[in-house]
Each structure stands twice: as structure tokens, then as C-alpha cells.
Motif scaffolding. Structure first.
Motif, PDB file in Angstrom:
ATOM      1  N   GLY A 304       0.808  -1.210   0.000  1.00 54.98           N
ATOM      2  CA  GLY A 304       0.000   0.000   0.000  1.00 54.98           C
ATOM      3  C   GLY A 304       0.843   1.263   0.000  1.00 54.98           C
ATOM      4  O   GLY A 304       0.532   2.235  -0.708  1.00 54.98           O
ATOM      5  N   ALA A 305       1.912   1.249   0.788  1.00 60.39           N
ATOM      6  CA  ALA A 305       2.784   2.424   0.854  1.00 60.39           C
ATOM      7  C   ALA A 305       3.467   2.684  -0.484  1.00 60.39           C
ATOM      8  O   ALA A 305       3.575   3.830  -0.941  1.00 60.39           O
ATOM      9  CB  ALA A 305       3.826   2.232   1.951  1.00 60.39           C
ATOM     10  N   LYS A 306       3.918   1.610  -1.127  1.00 63.88           N
ATOM     11  CA  LYS A 306       4.596   1.770  -2.418  1.00 63.88           C
ATOM     12  C   LYS A 306       3.615   2.229  -3.491  1.00 63.88           C
ATOM     13  O   LYS A 306       3.938   3.087  -4.326  1.00 63.88           O
ATOM     14  CB  LYS A 306       5.260   0.465  -2.830  1.00 63.88           C
ATOM     15  CG  LYS A 306       6.099   0.585  -4.098  1.00 63.88           C
ATOM     16  CD  LYS A 306       6.856  -0.697  -4.391  1.00 63.88           C
ATOM     17  CE  LYS A 306       7.715  -0.550  -5.646  1.00 63.88           C
ATOM     18  NZ  LYS A 306       8.452  -1.802  -5.965  1.00 63.88           N
ATOM     19  N   LEU A 307       2.407   1.646  -3.474  1.00 63.26           N
ATOM     20  CA  LEU A 307       1.382   2.058  -4.439  1.00 63.26           C
ATOM     21  C   LEU A 307       1.088   3.550  -4.289  1.00 63.26           C
ATOM     22  O   LEU A 307       0.985   4.289  -5.277  1.00 63.26           O
ATOM     23  CB  LEU A 307       0.114   1.238  -4.233  1.00 63.26           C
ATOM     24  CG  LEU A 307      -1.109   1.630  -5.068  1.00 63.26           C
ATOM     25  CD1 LEU A 307      -0.831   1.425  -6.563  1.00 63.26           C
ATOM     26  CD2 LEU A 307      -2.335   0.821  -4.634  1.00 63.26           C
ATOM     27  N   ALA A 312      -0.270   7.959  -6.324  1.00 60.64           N
ATOM     28  CA  ALA A 312      -1.150   8.624  -5.348  1.00 60.64           C
ATOM     29  C   ALA A 312      -2.331   9.292  -6.036  1.00 60.64           C
ATOM     30  O   ALA A 312      -2.179   9.984  -7.041  1.00 60.64           O
ATOM     31  CB  ALA A 312      -0.353   9.658  -4.559  1.00 60.64           C
ATOM     32  N   GLY A 313      -3.523   9.038  -5.486  1.00 62.91           N
ATOM     33  CA  GLY A 313      -4.718   9.685  -5.977  1.00 62.91           C
ATOM     34  C   GLY A 313      -5.347   9.064  -7.198  1.00 62.91           C
ATOM     35  O   GLY A 313      -6.426   9.491  -7.629  1.00 62.91           O
ATOM     36  N   THR A 314      -4.720   8.051  -7.772  1.00 62.91           N
ATOM     37  CA  THR A 314      -5.286   7.382  -8.934  1.00 62.91           C
ATOM     38  C   THR A 314      -6.379   6.414  -8.503  1.00 62.91           C
ATOM     39  O   THR A 314      -6.530   6.108  -7.308  1.00 62.91           O
ATOM     40  CB  THR A 314      -4.208   6.617  -9.716  1.00 62.91           C
ATOM     41  OG1 THR A 314      -3.696   5.569  -8.869  1.00 62.91           O
ATOM     42  CG2 THR A 314      -3.076   7.532 -10.131  1.00 62.91           C
ATOM     43  N   GLY A 315      -7.111   5.891  -9.487  1.00 56.42           N
ATOM     44  CA  GLY A 315      -8.170   4.936  -9.191  1.00 56.42           C
ATOM     45  C   GLY A 315      -7.682   3.719  -8.416  1.00 56.42           C
ATOM     46  O   GLY A 315      -8.278   3.356  -7.386  1.00 56.42           O
ATOM     47  N   THR A 319      -8.893   2.705  -4.713  1.00 56.92           N
ATOM     48  CA  THR A 319      -9.545   1.400  -4.533  1.00 56.92           C
ATOM     49  C   THR A 319      -8.875   0.609  -3.429  1.00 56.92           C
ATOM     50  O   THR A 319      -9.537   0.021  -2.558  1.00 56.92           O
ATOM     51  CB  THR A 319      -9.506   0.609  -5.848  1.00 56.92           C
ATOM     52  OG1 THR A 319     -10.242   1.305  -6.847  1.00 56.92           O
ATOM     53  CG2 THR A 319     -10.102  -0.784  -5.659  1.00 56.92           C
ATOM     54  N   TRP A 320      -7.530   0.590  -3.446  1.00 53.65           N
ATOM     55  CA  TRP A 320      -6.804  -0.156  -2.421  1.00 53.65           C
ATOM     56  C   TRP A 320      -6.997   0.458  -1.038  1.00 53.65           C
ATOM     57  O   TRP A 320      -7.190  -0.276  -0.050  1.00 53.65           O
ATOM     58  CB  TRP A 320      -5.316  -0.221  -2.750  1.00 53.65           C
ATOM     59  CG  TRP A 320      -4.531  -0.847  -1.636  1.00 53.65           C
ATOM     60  CD1 TRP A 320      -3.713  -0.231  -0.750  1.00 53.65           C
ATOM     61  CD2 TRP A 320      -4.567  -2.228  -1.260  1.00 53.65           C
ATOM     62  NE1 TRP A 320      -3.206  -1.136   0.158  1.00 53.65           N
ATOM     63  CE2 TRP A 320      -3.712  -2.364  -0.131  1.00 53.65           C
ATOM     64  CE3 TRP A 320      -5.209  -3.351  -1.755  1.00 53.65           C
ATOM     65  CZ2 TRP A 320      -3.503  -3.588   0.494  1.00 53.65           C
ATOM     66  CZ3 TRP A 320      -5.001  -4.575  -1.133  1.00 53.65           C
ATOM     67  CH2 TRP A 320      -4.156  -4.689  -0.022  1.00 53.65           C
ATOM     68  N   ALA A 321      -6.955   1.772  -0.964  1.00 49.63           N
ATOM     69  CA  ALA A 321      -7.099   2.430   0.332  1.00 49.63           C
ATOM     70  C   ALA A 321      -8.456   2.100   0.952  1.00 49.63           C
ATOM     71  O   ALA A 321      -8.552   1.809   2.160  1.00 49.63           O
ATOM     72  CB  ALA A 321      -6.935   3.937   0.171  1.00 49.63           C
TER      73      ALA A 321
END
Length: 332
Positions: A304-307, A312-315, A319-321
Motif C-alpha cells: 500500500g505504501a509503495k502504491l 497517489a490519488g489514482t483509481g 480502490t486499495w485504500a
């Protein structure tokens, strides 16, 4: 002994140490039956590790059984062969305690268990259990981000007689060495060692008698898992993804924790290739109940941190957050 022969209910009563008789009673003679009972308990510990992994209860149980094996040394009489076998049993239990601590991310405890396991194994003269202990030490230092110590520890395992006699042990040693070299970014070493590991696995006699701990987990799927770890650490994303897919196709069904770890590593490999939607879908496929395992949860948090840092802020990031928030809130 094959895995299907020992995956039974974990637990059970450990071999009785010794009943306290009259003060002048002769010490009980320790024999083969005592060794067989301890080995049966060891098989139960291995089975429990495969089903659950990393739990403090597994670590505690293994330490207790090691102490019981050593108590037999102190209070019974036995031949030199039986005494060596008792030390090997104690070392086997301590190696499982060590691995449970590694798997549960209790690294200080794992380092402590390694000291007792290594000294006990040395007294046994059994190079197979010494291999397991030093190979685990290599994995421990790899997880600690200490590749120099990891390579040194794994070299101890690879230099033992069993690694020269049995291609399966040699294969495991090479594969774990490759995973360590992944941390150093030495892609040439990774490829070379994985080639040696594959050759050893193919040359190994499947019908040979080996300890339960290695037959329980080391096969083509595990080799691909270690290859995945090596290439992932080295940033070889496409190679990592290829090994992940093959590992998942071959992985034994009962090894849910290992399957989850491979799945998260696949997500990381996809993330490295900027395939954000695929990476999120892969990470979300890990069952919620398995994601609570310390290794799995840590890897998912890192994902999650790397994504977030890459997209950041993309779909996919949003979705993951949302998924992570809802899932971990539910399972907390």
C-alpha cells in the motif's frame, strides 16, 4: 516420511520425561521408542506450522518439547547413539521454535533460539538438522536486511556433508543463497545459483529417505518461491512475476500462508511494472483471514505504501485504500 503421512491434528501429549520413583530407583533406560515418540511430536509441530505459521503457541510448544528431550539426557541412561538422537530431537524442536519466531517477525527471540539450536545440533553430530538451523539463520539475517551475515550463515549450511551428499539439500542451499543475493542486487549470482538449484532438484532421488521437515515443504513450488523472492529483491520484475505464477500453479493446497505470501509478492512484481490495476486486484485476492499473519500483513502494508508513492490519488490507489480500510477494520 511424506507430508501426507504426518499432516494430522497438532498437539498431543509429549513424551513423558520420567516418573519420579523411589530415591534409590535405577535411572530408566532411554531407547528407540522414546526417540520415535519425540519424532512424532516433531511431525505435529511441522504440521501445525504449515497450517498456521508464526504463532507464539507453536514457538512455545517447540521450546517445551526441546526441554523435555534434553531432560531425558539428564535423568536417563542411554547408548551413545540414542544420546546423539536425543540431541538431534532437541535441536529439531529448537529449529522449529526459531522458524516460528522468524515467521512471526519476533526476530530477537529467533536469534536467541538459534544459539540454543546450533549448540544442541552440534552435539548431535547430525548434519541434516544442522543444515536446517543454519539455513534458517540465513533466512533470519535476510529478513533483517543483513545480507553479509545471511550469506555467511547459509554458507555454513551449504558446506555441511548432507549438502554434498544429497542434491535436494544442495538445491535448497543454492535457492536460499540466490534469495540473499537478490538483496545485494547481484543478478548474475541470482541466475547462476537458481540454475544450480534447479539442477539439484531435478537430480534428487524422490524416493530417498529424508527428514520430515524438508519433504514437507521443499519442491518445485518452493524453489520458484525463493526465485520470486530473489528477483523481486533485485528489481527483476518480469522474472519475479513469471516465478510467482508458476509457484501459485504448483503450490500445495494446504499451505495457505505460503500461497498468500506468493500472491503479495506477485502484486509487488506487478507494481514494479506499473501495472497498478492488476497489482491491486492481486493484492485484494489474499483472503482476509490470512492477511492477519504478521508476514502477510507487513507485506500488504508495504504494498500500500509503495502504491501510494507511485500512483497517489489514482483509481487503483483509492480502490486499495478503501479496501484496506474496510478489510482491516472488519478483521481487527
Amino acid at each position: 516420511m511424506r507430508r501426507r503421512d504426518f499432516i494430522t491434528g497438532a498437539g498431543g501429549t509429549a513424551a513423558a520425561v520420567l516418573a519420579h520413583g523411589p530415591a534409590n530407583a535405577a535411572p530408566r533406560r532411554i531407547g528407540t521408542a522414546d526417540i520415535q515418540r519425540l519424532e512424532a511430536r516433531f511431525a505435529e509441530v511441522i504440521a501445525s506450522d504449515h497450517r498456521h505459521g508464526g504463532r507464539v503457541s507453536i514457538e512455545t510448544r517447540a521450546v517445551q518439547l526441546a526441554d523435555e528431550a534434553l531432560a531425558l539426557q539428564e535423568h536417563g541412561t542411554a547408548s551413545q547413539r540414542i544420546r546423539a538422537a536425543l540431541y538431534a530431537c532437541a535441536a529439531s524442536f529448537m529449529s522449529s521454535a526459531m522458524w516460528a519466531a522468524i515467521d512471526g517477525r519476533r526476530f530477537e527471540a529467533a536469534l536467541k533460539h538459534h544459539q540454543k539450536a546450533a549448540s544442541t545440533a552440534a552435539m548431535s553430530g547430525d548434519s541434516t538438522i544442522q543444515f536446517r538451523i543454519w539455513s534458517h539463520a540465513g533466512s533470519l539475517y535476510r529478513h533483517l536486511g543483513r545480507p553479509g551475515d545471511a550469506l555467511a550463515a547459509n554458507d555454513v549450511a551449504r558446506s555441511l556433508p548432507i549438502a554434498r551428499r544429497d542434491p535436494l539439500f544442495a538445491s535448497l542451499g543454492h535457492a536460499r543463497h540466490a534469495a540473499i543475493h537478490g538483496l545485494t542486487g547481484d543478478t548474475n549470482a541470482v541466475h547462476r545459483l537458481l540454475g544450480h538449484a534447479q539442477e539439484g532438484l531435478e537430480r534428487a532421488d524422490a524416493a530417498a529417505s529424508r527428514p520430515v521437515w524438508i519433504t514437507a515443504f521443499y519442491d518445485q513450488a518452493e524453489l520458484d518461491s525463493l526465485a520470486l523472492a530473489a528477483h523481486l529483491a533485485a528489481g527483476n520484475w518480469e522474472n519475479a512475476e513469471a516465478h510467482a505464477h508458476r509457484c501459485l500453479a504448483l503450490r500445495r493446497g494446504a499451505m495457505q500462508r505460503s500461497h498468500a505470501i506468493t500472491t503479495v509478492r506477485l502484486a509487488h512484481a506487478q507494481l514494479g511494472q506499473s501495472a497498478y490495476e492488476s497489482a491491486v486486484a492481486t493484492a485484494m485476492s489474499v483472503p482476509a483471514e490470512v492477511s492477519a499473519h504478521p508476514r502477510v500483513s507487513g507485506m500488504l502494508a508495504a504494498f500500500g505504501a509503495k502504491l501510494s508513492s507511485l500512483a497517489a490519488g489514482t483509481g487503483p490507489d483509492l480502490t486499495w485504500a478503501e479496501y484496506a480500510h474496510n478489510t482491516w477494520r472488519t478483521t481487527a
